[in-house]
Scaffold this motif. Structure first.
Motif: not given
Lengths: 492, 184
Positions: B118-119, B122, B125-126, B128-131, B133, B136
């Motif tokens: 799951v971790l 997920l 799929l999304i 992430l992580p990214r520093l 975007h 922002f």
């Protein structure tokens, strides 16, 4: 319009039945921004004096009790715990079962109440999950160190070793290793994933600097786009669905440690459900013990309402009654089995030298929650706090009764001993209480203690069709006041 | 005079409520955009449909992750208890018929492996992580995690046009329309 298809528009005679309004989960119509401000405020503002008054002593107790206690234990030997006979072995296990049980309310709130769509969980789930993590950390200390030579604790893990001996997968003690470590890991994942959007909220409120950087790292770059939410919600649902059987299995496996043995008083099939109910019972009491003061200190009364406390009190009443049923059923089965050893074990519990522990367990766990039948008791926070404290103590005594009184009268009279905890025993237990409180205080200081995103979601206007409903209110709905007015009108 | 070049990320528009966002999303979807997203402080029920998103495929990952856990636990228990080091404990046989005693560990590892799937599933799929975007860089986007509801349409969408997209966003009720640029 969609509403024209409902039958409510058709003229009807007689009195309209009232549609009772649900009690609101957020009081005073607080805005989204207010919710953000209030919850982030706990982290961003200076901590109140009470925080320091609780944190400093509990951190000191943790340092002396857990840090010093374990140092003394490891450097001297496990004999300082008084583990020289089988009764003394009981103390670490009492505390292990006590702490692991405390954790269960957190998972119940975050997983089972999520699957059953109990929206009131949103205000308390974060803190309860944090409690789970910290309680399991406290619990883990006892079995890890009572193995004796702790530097061999890795023998618990199924990795090849020089002796070429493998773990016994048929033993409940090994099941315990897997159950507790899985429970800790999955609870941590659940807690962390649930916190990501809220960490992003704090990140977005920070001024640029080290604080923003650190919150930013843990928020993983969360943006709150629906393409993220869509997967995120699925992940949350999956974790809830995984945690529900997990939480039921963990305390079941803990109870197998006892139930699979052939010891009178332990060898019963009622143990798994009885242990699970007891764990939830004790866990909810701990949630109340911690959240009622926190709610006052941080001014969270609009988010953690009397409705929440009322619901938790009712769960304590329910699970307390289940626990009471299990106690009585144990006695009945001991009598009905006709097994003299089983009967004797229970006679010893009730009337033996540990009668005071049995009496404390019965009165604190079975009788004290019965006050929650009365609304006046559920609404008086002093009473709620007092009963929660009773349950906390009572559940510790339950484990003491189950473990110590049974071990004190094992099969061989040579094993018969009267238990007394050594000073190091007591020191470590008090130390874990300090550790639990200190960790919880740090949690309040650095992490969002209420699930910001989910609490916003429970507001009525969070529903994307809220605007439509406002312009076209449900024609069947009548408030109580209107209903009473109508009744009076129809009589005159 | 600044010499940094900037690249257009897209338009960001604010909507006044979850309802307004929902209705606007339906219109953006019907206009045929692909590279766009709705931003809200909490998950909005039904917005997936309004955006034309499919159901998440995460459960499939987790199913196979969980099954891997079951198989791992069985392999571990069977190989150590039956093949490598057979022991008879509590009169339980050292063969396949001792499998009921393996069930607790098989169950726990199923959950453990599923939890990790799951971790990491997920996060994959999304993306992430990214520093950082480009969004922002916006002056109002920080409200998306507080009380703001936004739609961002990216410039890399084939239907994007600097004027018409801006008009569309204004037409469907968007306010504070902002051209978000990222430093190249």
């Amino acid at each position: 319009m969609a509403s024209s298809t409902t039958t409510a528009h058709e003229p009807h005679t007689g009195v309209k039945l009232p549609v009772l309004e649900r009690e609101k989960l957020i009081l005073n119509e607080r805005s989204y921004h207010w919710i953000t401000e209030r919850i982030c405020g706990v982290v961003e503002n200076k901590q109140p004096l009470l925080w320091w008054l609780l944190f400093i002593p509990s951190a000191l107790i943790a340092a002396i009790g857990v840090g010093g206690g374990l140092f003394h234990l490891v450097s001297t030997g496990v004999g300082v715990w008084g583990n020289t006979n089988r009764v003394m072995w009981g103390w670490p296990i009492v505390n292990f079962v006590f702490w692991i049980g405390i954790g269960h309310a957190g998972t119940l709130i975050s997983a089972i109440l999520f699957l059953t769509r109990q929206n009131w969980r949103t205000s308390i789930n974060r803190a309860a999950e944090a409690m789970t993590i910290f309680a399991v950390m406290c619990a883990g200390i006892f079995p890890a160190f009572h193995v004796g030579r702790v530097w061999f604790a890795w023998f618990l893990a199924p990795v090849p070793n020089a002796n070429a001996v493998w773990q016994n997968f048929k033993s409940p003690l090994l099941w315990d290793v897997f159950a507790v470590s899985t429970y800790f890991t999955v609870s941590l994942i659940f807690w962390f994933l649930g916190m990501v959007p809220d960490l992003a909220t704090i990140r977005d409120r920070c001024k640029p600097g080290i604080r923003k950087f650190l919150y930013g790292i843990f928020a993983l770059g969360w943006r709150g786009g629906n393409r993220q939410w869509s997967h995120y919600e699925m992940a949350y649902l999956l974790l809830a669905a995984l945690s529900t059987p997990l939480v039921l299995s963990v305390h079941s496996v803990v109870s197998f440690d006892f139930a699979t043995s052939v010891v009178p008083g332990w060898h019963t099939t009622i143990f798994p459900p009885y242990f699970v109910a007891g764990a939830i019972f004790g866990g909810f009491a701990m949630v109340l013990t911690i959240m009622i003061p926190a709610r006052f200190v941080y001014g969270l009364q609009d988010l953690i309402t009397m409705k929440h406390i009322d619901n938790m009190a009712k769960i304590i009443l329910l699970t307390g009654t289940i626990v009471g049923y299990a106690y009585l059923m144990e006695l009945f089965v001991a009598f009905y089995s006709g097994a003299i050893y089983e009967m004797d074990a229970f006679k010893f519990r009730i009337a033996g030298p540990y009668w005071w522990a049995y009496a404390a367990m019965m009165s604190l766990n079975v009788i004290s929650p019965q006050f929650f039948w009365f609304k006046a008791c559920r609404e008086n926070l002093w009473v709620v706090m007092a009963i929660a404290m009773c349950v906390n103590v009572g559940m510790w005594f339950e484990r003491f009764v189950i473990i110590v009184t049974t071990l004190a009268r094992m099969w061989l009279p040579g094993d018969w001993k009267t238990f007394s905890p050594s000073p190091q025993d007591q020191m470590l237990f008090v130390g874990t209480i300090g550790m639990f409180l200190a960790l919880f205080m740090l949690f309040l200081r650095f992490l969002p203690c209420i699930n910001i995103a989910e609490v916003k979601w429970t507001k009525l206007e969070a529903d994307p069709h809220f605007d439509d409903k406002e312009h076209h209110p449900d024609p069947g709905a009548t408030t109580i006041a209107a209903y009473q007015k109508e009744l009076v009108g129809s009589k005159s | 005079m600044s010499t940094t070049r900037k690249r257009v990320y897209g338009y960001l528009a604010e909507f006044k409520s979850a309802s307004a966002l929902y209705k606007a999303a339906e219109k953006v979807r019907d206009a045929g955009f692909r590279k766009w997203d709705c931003y809200s402080p909490y998950p909005i029920h039904g917005l997936d449909g309004a955006m034309g998103l499919k159901r998440s495929i995460l459960p499939w990952f987790v199913f196979f992750g969980g099954m891997t856990g079951t198989a791992t636990a069985f392999a571990l228990a069977y190989s150590t208890q039956v093949v490598i080091y057979p022991t008879v404990v509590q009169a339980k046989p050292a063969n396949i018929f001792t499998i009921p005693a393996f069930f607790p560990v098989m169950f726990e590892l199923t959950i453990l492996f599923s939890g990790f799937t799951v971790l990491f599933g997920l996060l994959a799929l999304i993306q992430l992580p990214r520093l950082n975007h480009p969004l922002f860089a916006s002056r109002q986007f920080h409200r998306a995690t507080d009380d703001g509801f936004f739609i961002a349409i990216e410039a890399r969408d084939p239907k994007f046009s600097p004027n018409q997209t801006k008009e569309l966003l204004a037409e469907i009720g968007g306010a504070n329309i902002e051209l978000v640029e990222e430093e190249d």
